[in-house]
Scaffold this motif. Structure first.
Motif, mmCIF file in Angstrom:
data_model
loop_
_atom_site.group_PDB
_atom_site.id
_atom_site.type_symbol
_atom_site.label_atom_id
_atom_site.label_comp_id
_atom_site.label_asym_id
_atom_site.label_seq_id
_atom_site.Cartn_x
_atom_site.Cartn_y
_atom_site.Cartn_z
ATOM 1 N N LEU A 25 -16.260 -4.093 -0.235
ATOM 2 C CA LEU A 25 -16.232 -4.626 -1.611
ATOM 3 C C LEU A 25 -16.649 -3.581 -2.637
ATOM 4 C CD1 LEU A 25 -17.630 -8.240 -1.045
ATOM 5 C CD2 LEU A 25 -15.259 -7.537 -1.396
ATOM 6 N N SER A 26 -16.090 -2.383 -2.425
ATOM 7 C CA SER A 26 -16.379 -1.271 -3.349
ATOM 8 C C SER A 26 -15.242 -0.264 -3.272
ATOM 9 C CB SER A 26 -17.703 -0.601 -2.986
ATOM 10 O OG SER A 26 -17.851 0.608 -3.694
ATOM 11 N N PHE A 27 -14.609 -0.010 -4.421
ATOM 12 C CA PHE A 27 -13.547 0.993 -4.443
ATOM 13 C C PHE A 27 -14.128 2.383 -4.175
ATOM 14 C CE2 PHE A 27 -11.088 -2.405 -6.191
ATOM 15 C CZ PHE A 27 -9.761 -2.060 -6.015
ATOM 16 N N ARG A 28 -15.326 2.627 -4.701
ATOM 17 C CA ARG A 28 -15.929 3.958 -4.537
ATOM 18 C C ARG A 28 -16.231 4.233 -3.073
ATOM 19 N NH1 ARG A 28 -20.861 5.524 -3.748
ATOM 20 N NH2 ARG A 28 -21.743 3.464 -4.242
ATOM 21 N N LYS A 29 -16.897 3.279 -2.397
ATOM 22 C CA LYS A 29 -17.224 3.479 -0.985
ATOM 23 C C LYS A 29 -15.958 3.563 -0.126
ATOM 24 C CE LYS A 29 -21.735 1.177 -1.164
ATOM 25 N NZ LYS A 29 -22.543 0.021 -0.696
ATOM 26 N N ALA A 30 -14.984 2.745 -0.472
ATOM 27 C CA ALA A 30 -13.733 2.778 0.292
ATOM 28 C C ALA A 30 -13.028 4.111 0.133
ATOM 29 C CB ALA A 30 -12.815 1.643 -0.163
ATOM 30 N N ALA A 31 -13.024 4.653 -1.092
ATOM 31 C CA ALA A 31 -12.397 5.950 -1.337
ATOM 32 C C ALA A 31 -13.078 7.033 -0.524
ATOM 33 C CB ALA A 31 -12.445 6.271 -2.827
ATOM 34 N N GLU A 32 -14.412 6.980 -0.429
ATOM 35 C CA GLU A 32 -15.147 7.968 0.361
ATOM 36 C C GLU A 32 -14.803 7.839 1.844
ATOM 37 O OE1 GLU A 32 -19.220 7.223 -0.531
ATOM 38 O OE2 GLU A 32 -19.121 8.096 -2.557
ATOM 39 N N GLU A 33 -14.748 6.600 2.331
ATOM 40 C CA GLU A 33 -14.445 6.384 3.746
ATOM 41 C C GLU A 33 -13.024 6.806 4.092
ATOM 42 O OE1 GLU A 33 -14.172 2.606 6.877
ATOM 43 O OE2 GLU A 33 -15.525 2.496 5.149
ATOM 44 N N LEU A 34 -12.103 6.586 3.149
ATOM 45 C CA LEU A 34 -10.693 6.901 3.396
ATOM 46 C C LEU A 34 -10.336 8.336 3.036
ATOM 47 C CD1 LEU A 34 -9.211 3.590 1.954
ATOM 48 C CD2 LEU A 34 -9.067 4.303 4.345
ATOM 49 N N HIS A 35 -11.280 9.043 2.390
ATOM 50 C CA HIS A 35 -11.022 10.415 1.918
ATOM 51 C C HIS A 35 -9.826 10.445 0.959
ATOM 52 C CE1 HIS A 35 -13.899 11.776 4.911
ATOM 53 N NE2 HIS A 35 -13.198 11.125 5.863
ATOM 54 N N VAL A 36 -9.840 9.477 0.041
ATOM 55 C CA VAL A 36 -8.796 9.347 -0.968
ATOM 56 C C VAL A 36 -9.474 9.285 -2.330
ATOM 57 C CG1 VAL A 36 -6.935 7.879 -1.850
ATOM 58 C CG2 VAL A 36 -7.284 8.090 0.619
ATOM 59 N N ALA A 37 -8.874 9.917 -3.329
ATOM 60 C CA ALA A 37 -9.421 9.847 -4.685
ATOM 61 C C ALA A 37 -9.403 8.406 -5.163
ATOM 62 C CB ALA A 37 -8.610 10.733 -5.624
ATOM 63 N N GLN A 38 -10.474 7.993 -5.843
ATOM 64 C CA GLN A 38 -10.588 6.598 -6.255
ATOM 65 C C GLN A 38 -9.454 6.157 -7.176
ATOM 66 O OE1 GLN A 38 -14.538 5.387 -7.406
ATOM 67 N NE2 GLN A 38 -13.793 3.587 -8.524
ATOM 68 N N PRO A 39 -9.012 6.972 -8.145
ATOM 69 C CA PRO A 39 -7.881 6.543 -8.988
ATOM 70 C C PRO A 39 -6.605 6.298 -8.166
ATOM 71 C CG PRO A 39 -9.052 8.339 -10.034
ATOM 72 C CD PRO A 39 -9.608 8.234 -8.648
ATOM 73 N N ALA A 40 -6.377 7.165 -7.166
ATOM 74 C CA ALA A 40 -5.196 6.994 -6.315
ATOM 75 C C ALA A 40 -5.300 5.702 -5.504
ATOM 76 C CB ALA A 40 -5.046 8.186 -5.380
ATOM 77 N N LEU A 41 -6.506 5.411 -5.023
ATOM 78 C CA LEU A 41 -6.725 4.189 -4.263
ATOM 79 C C LEU A 41 -6.485 2.947 -5.136
ATOM 80 C CD1 LEU A 41 -7.659 2.888 -1.611
ATOM 81 C CD2 LEU A 41 -10.018 3.105 -2.431
ATOM 82 N N SER A 42 -6.985 3.001 -6.366
ATOM 83 C CA SER A 42 -6.791 1.884 -7.293
ATOM 84 C C SER A 42 -5.316 1.654 -7.574
ATOM 85 C CB SER A 42 -7.542 2.156 -8.602
ATOM 86 O OG SER A 42 -8.935 2.221 -8.367
ATOM 87 N N ARG A 43 -4.549 2.766 -7.725
ATOM 88 C CA ARG A 43 -3.104 2.634 -7.981
ATOM 89 C C ARG A 43 -2.401 1.968 -6.802
ATOM 90 N NH1 ARG A 43 -3.673 7.832 -10.197
ATOM 91 N NH2 ARG A 43 -2.912 8.773 -8.263
ATOM 92 N N GLN A 44 -2.781 2.336 -5.565
ATOM 93 C CA GLN A 44 -2.149 1.753 -4.382
ATOM 94 C C GLN A 44 -2.406 0.249 -4.309
ATOM 95 O OE1 GLN A 44 -0.126 3.119 -2.070
ATOM 96 N NE2 GLN A 44 -0.137 5.063 -3.178
#
Length: 302
Positions: A25-44
């Motif tokens: 339940l966190s875009f920031r933590k998920a981005a770190e775990e996935l090794h993906v930039a948070q803006p890119a993750l939000s777009r997906q």
């Protein structure tokens, strides 16, 4: 026809991203775990929501929360991922010859007769084989073998088709289904000469032209043409029509257990009519499991 799934423009990566975000339940933590930039993750995730035409996360609060739709997707994904993993692994195994798949077609009389013993034999000899079974009429089975949607099929006659490898299988007795009030039920065996005044309830000729013509030929040999013919399929419908007093039906002996209340089965003489089974496959079809099947038929069923 393209499966309806393709009306949705998303991929498995987006589902995986959603799963990780939903877990923490966190875009920031998920981005770190996935090794993906948070803006890119939000777009997906935004693209996934657009494709599904619904919101998956409630972003109004300080900590994101799953919407009802998001919760449903989250709960459904484990089974989806497991199914995709199974499909992927089995596809790989089949592609590398670790698992063989044998698609077999059959007519109902075959399953009531010799087919179970064939399956049991194959299970013993082919530990790396999976089976898929299709039941339908002989004519449809022939078309399915020719268009390669089936590896082999067990049918109720022996077609003369240059595209097919046809292996004869020992024949079965046949009989007639009579209404239980019919005078012929007093006989232990019925002959075609007994049927001179009867309405015959037969299968459509195009489903098994050889057997159909043999039945009519036996009538002619007995000195008559059928007074009336009613075509009905499947045989369960024909048997029901017999129970209703509309005529008599022919039936392969292995199916006599399907006779319903109000009907009686009586055999025909072997010399008059037999069901001549065969196993058919496409001549150019190469399959190790299919060869084992053919060898068993040659050694045990002829």
């Amino acid at each position: 026809m393209i499966p309806k799934l393709y009306q949705f423009n998303f991929d498995l990566r987006q589902l995986r991203y959603f799963w990780v975000i939903a877990n923490c339940l966190s875009f920031r933590k998920a981005a770190e775990e996935l090794h993906v930039a948070q803006p890119a993750l939000s777009r997906q995730i935004a693209q996934l929501e657009e494709s599904l035409n619904c919101q998956l996360f409630d972003r109004q609060r300080r900590q994101i929360k799953l919407t009802n739709a998001g919760q449903y997707l989250y709960e459904s994904l484990p089974s989806i991922f497991d199914h995709i993993n199974t499909i992927t692994m089995r596809t790989n195994s089949i592609g590398h010859g670790k698992i063989n798949k044998l698609k077999l077609g059959y007519s109902s009389a075959v399953m009531s007769g010799f087919l179970p013993s064939i399956i049991q034999k194959l299970n013993t000899e082919l530990t790396n084989c999976e089976y898929e079974f299709v039941e339908t009429t002989s004519d449809k089975l022939i078309r399915s073998v020719i268009d390669e949607s089936l590896d082999a099929a067990f049918i109720l006659y022996r077609p003369d088709n240059e595209l097919l490898d046809t292996i004869p299988i020992k024949a079965d007795e046949t009989g007639v289904v009579l209404p239980n009030f019919h005078p012929l039920t007093q006989k232990s065996e019925v002959t075609f000469s007994d049927l001179i005044e009867e309405t015959l309830i037969l299968f459509p000729r195009d489903t098994n032209p050889t057997l159909y013509d043999e039945i009519i030929g036996q009538c002619h040999k007995a000195g008559f043409s059928p007074k009336k013919i009613i075509e009905a399929t499947p045989r369960s419908v024909a048997i029901a029509m017999v129970a209703a007093g509309q005529g008599i039906a022919t039936l392969a002996a292995p199916l006599k257990h399907t006779c319903v209340t109000g009907t009686v089965f009586r055999p025909l003489p072997k010399a008059e009519l037999m069901v001549k089974y065969s196993c058919i496959s496409l001549k150019q079809r190469n399959n190790q499991s299919l060869e084992v099947l053919k060898n068993y038929i040659f050694s045990d069923l002829q």
